[in-house]
Design a protein around this motif. Structure first.
Motif, short mmCIF file in Angstrom:
data_model
loop_
_atom_site.label_atom_id
_atom_site.label_comp_id
_atom_site.label_asym_id
_atom_site.label_seq_id
_atom_site.Cartn_x
_atom_site.Cartn_y
_atom_site.Cartn_z
N SER A 76 6.35 36.51 38.94
CA SER A 76 7.28 37.62 39.11
C SER A 76 8.21 37.67 37.91
CB SER A 76 8.09 37.43 40.40
OG SER A 76 8.84 36.23 40.31
N GLY A 77 8.82 38.79 37.68
CA GLY A 77 9.75 38.90 36.56
C GLY A 77 9.12 39.57 35.36
N ARG A 78 9.97 39.94 34.41
CA ARG A 78 9.53 40.72 33.26
C ARG A 78 9.23 39.88 32.03
NH1 ARG A 78 13.70 45.91 33.16
NH2 ARG A 78 13.21 46.69 35.24
N SER A 79 9.51 38.59 32.09
CA SER A 79 9.43 37.78 30.88
C SER A 79 8.20 36.89 30.84
CB SER A 79 10.69 36.92 30.76
OG SER A 79 10.84 36.11 31.92
N PHE A 80 7.18 37.22 31.63
CA PHE A 80 6.00 36.37 31.72
C PHE A 80 5.40 36.09 30.35
CE2 PHE A 80 2.48 34.33 33.58
CZ PHE A 80 1.32 34.81 33.01
N GLY A 81 5.35 37.09 29.50
CA GLY A 81 4.76 36.94 28.19
C GLY A 81 5.51 36.00 27.27
N ARG A 122 1.15 32.09 24.51
CA ARG A 122 1.82 33.26 25.08
C ARG A 122 0.98 34.53 25.07
NH1 ARG A 122 5.43 29.84 23.10
NH2 ARG A 122 7.36 29.50 24.28
N ASN A 123 0.24 34.73 24.00
CA ASN A 123 -0.58 35.95 23.93
C ASN A 123 -2.01 35.72 24.42
OD1 ASN A 123 -1.82 34.53 21.90
ND2 ASN A 123 -1.32 35.97 20.27
N GLY A 124 -2.30 34.51 24.87
CA GLY A 124 -3.62 34.21 25.40
C GLY A 124 -4.66 33.90 24.35
N GLY A 125 -4.26 33.89 23.10
CA GLY A 125 -5.23 33.70 22.03
C GLY A 125 -5.69 32.26 21.82
N SER A 184 -7.21 31.53 31.41
CA SER A 184 -7.00 32.84 30.80
C SER A 184 -5.74 33.45 31.39
CB SER A 184 -8.21 33.76 31.03
OG SER A 184 -8.42 33.97 32.42
N ARG A 185 -5.26 34.51 30.77
CA ARG A 185 -4.07 35.17 31.28
C ARG A 185 -4.17 36.67 31.02
NH1 ARG A 185 0.94 32.62 28.35
NH2 ARG A 185 2.09 34.22 29.53
N ASP A 186 -3.48 37.41 31.85
CA ASP A 186 -3.36 38.85 31.69
C ASP A 186 -1.88 39.17 31.77
OD1 ASP A 186 -3.29 41.60 31.90
OD2 ASP A 186 -5.05 41.73 33.18
N ASN A 187 -1.25 39.35 30.63
CA ASN A 187 0.19 39.57 30.60
C ASN A 187 0.58 40.90 31.25
OD1 ASN A 187 0.55 37.10 29.41
ND2 ASN A 187 0.99 37.90 27.36
N ALA A 188 -0.31 41.87 31.23
CA ALA A 188 -0.02 43.15 31.88
C ALA A 188 0.07 43.00 33.39
CB ALA A 188 -1.08 44.17 31.52
N LYS A 189 -0.63 41.98 33.92
CA LYS A 189 -0.62 41.74 35.37
C LYS A 189 0.23 40.52 35.74
CE LYS A 189 -5.20 43.73 36.18
NZ LYS A 189 -6.57 43.50 36.71
N ASN A 190 0.89 39.93 34.76
CA ASN A 190 1.71 38.74 35.02
C ASN A 190 0.92 37.66 35.73
OD1 ASN A 190 3.85 40.07 33.87
ND2 ASN A 190 5.22 39.90 35.62
N ASN A 233 2.43 26.45 21.01
CA ASN A 233 1.37 27.19 21.69
C ASN A 233 0.95 26.59 23.02
OD1 ASN A 233 0.97 29.29 19.80
ND2 ASN A 233 -0.07 27.86 18.44
N TYR A 234 1.21 25.32 23.21
CA TYR A 234 0.93 24.72 24.51
C TYR A 234 1.68 23.40 24.61
CZ TYR A 234 -2.10 20.81 23.12
OH TYR A 234 -2.58 19.64 22.63
#
Length: 124
Positions: free
Chosen positions: A24-29, A52-55, A70-76, A103-104
């Motif tokens: 939840s929240g806007r700062s997931f990325g 952060r960008n999943g790369g 994997s991650r989807d920042n648009a879906k948090n 990066n990790y």
């Protein structure tokens, strides 16, 4: 950010399972994300991390080639796809987020946000 992990369950050896961590929240990325696990009587261990960008993604040797983060920042959301599961993969799985630079991160202390955990049991 608040994290909610789900998707755990009972699976036979050699099977597959997918975990999901919703934030939840806007700062997931802004968060480096990681998956950890903890088996009874053992310390919490790092198994996978993603930038952060999943790369960029990183894995513990014990799961390399079998698990995919994997991650989807648009879906948090951050995912952990697990295949060729082994008895030793039985544990409570946690997702976590870190605002530290880099990066990790492998150390649990580097993460300041944790989900509640989801149980994965591998058994015949």
């Amino acid at each position: 950010v608040q994290l909610q992990a789900s998707g755990g369950g009972l699976v036979q050896p050699g099977g597959s399972l997918s975990l999901v961590c919703a934030a939840s929240g806007r700062s997931f990325g802004l968060y480096v994300m990681g998956w950890f696990r903890q088996a009874p009587g053992k310390e919490r261990e790092f198994i996978a991390g993603i930038s952060r960008n999943g790369g960029l993604s990183y894995y513990a040797d014990s799961v390399k080639g079998r698990f995919t983060i994997s991650r989807d920042n648009a879906k948090n959301t951050v995912y952990l796809q697990m295949s060729r599961l082994e008895l030793e993969d039985t544990a409570v799985y946690y997702c976590a987020g870190s605002r530290l630079t880099g990066n990790y991160h492998r150390r649990p202390d580097d993460y300041d946000n944790w989900g509640q955990g989801t149980q994965v049991t591998v058994s015949s």
